[in-house]
Design a protein around this motif. Structure first.
Motif: not given
Length: 261
Positions: A128-139
């Protein structure tokens, strides 16, 4: 030091990339629905390749620099570039699937990490942290932002989740070639590097671990593993910079803890 030249894509090129990205997302969703105890990574590869070719596209990975398969299937401590084969998934495994497709000369590229059966909370936090990191990068992607803003956002999300960023590998530009300029680090300071402009297309792909960030490459010349044997997760999207943010071109379904997409 010269700044990398990054070409902005026109409407026709983006249309092709959207289709390539949709095929990649469909392939990942299909593979996600198959991930269960006892399935082999070779079976996942066969299904993904059949779907890509059935849509009139070509697998990006197969034959690229000699790579022998259509997906990368990286299990547990394997970070990226795991070669599919006879290995069968077991209860408690996690598997990162990376997939690419070419449609009318343009590329899509994405990755997801899936869980097999029951996993400890610590491992699910990594996913979940890795997916959240992707979401943060896209944001962090928007017209006028800096490339370093993406790197910083990914690293901060990883730290907040208690995970380490793999430093040797990162994202990249994409278009008619799978790997174009620029290289996108998953760590580093904000406010530095290339200024983002509408029409630029990138692959953002955080790779995180529960241990250290050091890596090793196995004797097959492809599979990259954590040097300390810790678990690793990997998520990736292809995106295009828009006036207000980013458009995701590879809209895979978010994986669930109980498996599947």
């Amino acid at each position: 030091m010269m700044m990398a030249v990054v070409r902005r894509k026109n409407a026709a090129e983006l249309a092709r990339m959207r289709r390539a990205g949709a095929i990649v997302a469909e392939s990942l969703d299909l593979v996600a629905s198959m991930v269960t105890v006892g399935v082999s990574t070779a079976e996942l590869d066969r299904v993904a390749e059949a779907h890509i070719r059935g849509q009139g596209a070509t697998p990006s990975f197969k034959g690229y620099l000699g790579y022998p398969a259509s997906i990368c299937a990286s299990v547990n401590d394997e970070i990226v570039h795991g070669i599919p084969g006879g290995r069968k998934l077991q209860d408690g495994d996690i598997i990162s699937i990376d997939c690419g497709a070419i449609w009318e000369g343009y590329q899509g590229d994405a990755a997801i990490t899936l869980v097999v059966g029951e996993i400890p909370d610590e491992i699910w936090n990594l996913v979940e942290t890795t997916r959240a990191a992707l979401t943060a990068g896209i944001a962090a992607v928007k017209d006028g932002a800096r490339l370093g803003d993406i790197s910083f956002a990914i690293e901060q999300a990883a730290r907040q989740g208690g995970c380490q960023v793999v430093r040797e590998y990162g994202g990249h530009g994409i278009g008619s070639e799978m790997h174009e300029e620029p290289r996108i680090s998953n760590w580093g300071p904000a406010g530095q590097g290339l200024r983002l402009r509408q029409g630029m297309t990138f692959c953002l792909e955080p790779m995180l671990t529960l241990g250290g960030w050091a890596t090793e490459t196995l004797d097959d010349g492809w599979t990259v593993v954590t040097a300390d044997g810790s678990r690793s997760a990997h998520f990736e999207h292809t995106v295009v910079v828009t006036r207000d943010g980013a458009e995701i071109l590879t809209p895979w379904r978010v994986p669930k803890r109980n498996g599947g997409g």
